[in-house]
Enzyme design. Sequence first.
Site, PDB file in Angstrom:
ATOM      1  N   SER A   6      38.364  37.073  42.540  1.00 52.76           N
ATOM      2  CA  SER A   6      38.822  38.223  41.526  1.00 52.76           C
ATOM      3  C   SER A   6      39.268  39.396  42.253  1.00 52.76           C
ATOM      4  CB  SER A   6      37.405  38.769  40.820  1.00 52.76           C
ATOM      5  OG  SER A   6      37.826  39.458  39.899  1.00 52.76           O
ATOM      6  N   ASP A  42      44.296  42.005  38.859  1.00 52.29           N
ATOM      7  CA  ASP A  42      43.521  41.746  40.023  1.00 52.29           C
ATOM      8  C   ASP A  42      43.846  40.278  40.350  1.00 52.29           C
ATOM      9  OD1 ASP A  42      42.449  40.559  37.609  1.00 52.29           O
ATOM     10  OD2 ASP A  42      40.706  40.744  38.503  1.00 52.29           O
ATOM     11  N   ASP A  84      42.638  37.221  40.049  1.00 50.82           N
ATOM     12  CA  ASP A  84      42.684  36.210  39.124  1.00 50.82           C
ATOM     13  C   ASP A  84      43.052  36.626  37.515  1.00 50.82           C
ATOM     14  OD1 ASP A  84      40.296  37.919  38.275  1.00 50.82           O
ATOM     15  OD2 ASP A  84      39.205  36.012  38.041  1.00 50.82           O
ATOM     16  N   ASP A 141      41.847  38.492  35.295  1.00 49.15           N
ATOM     17  CA  ASP A 141      41.155  38.777  34.306  1.00 49.15           C
ATOM     18  C   ASP A 141      41.288  40.187  33.824  1.00 49.15           C
ATOM     19  OD1 ASP A 141      39.369  39.459  36.100  1.00 49.15           O
ATOM     20  OD2 ASP A 141      37.692  38.351  35.377  1.00 49.15           O
TER      21      ASP A 141
END
Length: 448
Positions: free
Chosen positions: A94, A237, A239, A241
Amino acid sequence: MKVFGSSGTRGVANEELTPGFVLDVAKAAGTLWGADRVAVARDTRATGRMLANAATAGLQAVGSDVDRLGVVPTPGTQVYCEEEGVPAMMITASHNPPEYNGVKLVGPDGIELSVDELERVENVFLGDAYETVAWDETGDDRAVEDARRRYTDQLIDAVDTDRIRDAELTVALDPGHGAGALTSPDFYRELGCEVVTVNSQPDGRFPGRDPEPVEENLADLGRLVEAADADVGIAHDGDADRAIFFDETGTYVEGDAALAALAAAELGEGDTAVSAVNVSQRLVDVCEDAGATLDLTPVGSTRIMTRIRQLHAEGETVPVAGEGNGGIIFPNYRLTRDGAYTGARFLELLAEKSASEVVEPYADYWNVRVNVPYDSESERERILGAAESYARDADADLTTVDGYRLDYGDAWVLARPSGTEPVVRVYAEATSADHARDLAEDFAAALD
């Protein structure tokens, strides 16, 4: 839980988070799932392919075929799971620095596993209770080429495309070299926006900035907004999300302010919003104004997701949830944090107002954080005991779902142990910097 934290499991790749560790997590998850097929996806990190290979091997060892999605944002992986009815392992750390990697586990409904489900996986892992199969029953694998396109298509169907297109917006985008670099630019262009980018080349070493979309990492995006005369800046970020914003002047928008603005557009009388115990007063005020209930959880997306599911089972309506770090959830869309979708919902607000006008009602708050370190478990317990004593004696409303939060009506202070460092964090928020600082320093002083 010892293996899984507030959002999966993470560590320095090839040191704490080794291929062997990921292989065993895969065997444990695959054993619990007992699924014929499982998806494996990753973000752009340099160690992602190595660890995705380990995850694939572990799943095959317990008899599951593997759909290899390649580089896909975490919410894109969740879309694939829901559409195909298969669980998944997402290899991502992440927002953590480049040397980290991690694992998130997603169920066949497209939702990250609940705390109870993660504990069951952990029990298999810790007990070496894997159900491996004979050599001629091991799983196969196949490459899936269209996972990113499928994700983008469903995003377009989920937002008010006409409203955004008619606003004729210019979007400055910083996907931070992460998985969103392969989806968000095309998505916003297909919404009719003019898109200019920085750090948009997928690169797992993150040369332009660290993956965490915090103000000190996003100076280039602020400058791009100004240079391009953009209506808004959006950052992700690793990933993708999460979504963090800049207004049309190139000024950083506090994540809590964006959450409050988006929540104000969603909440009505009798609704419930869910956030973590370090929630901003901004969201508290929005809920009070809307006649909605604010339900607080321990810090971390897994805890928030779990609570939303519990509230849904009880018949509660939860139109918005999340944290002020850019991880916002719109359960009516999908029970997931989705940076691209959050960005589009913010663009819908810009059809009538500028970005600065959208967040202006939520701008006049000040935040302070103080860390109180400890060297041993006994010292940690002493500090938490002192925190409890201070909190019990205070003339304020006390919440203890994760540490000790004191609410004073127009300000609050919270002391809670970090889940990743040997410190107790003291957070405070108020409508003046001096008040916030006093609240934090007074609480921290009581812990020495």
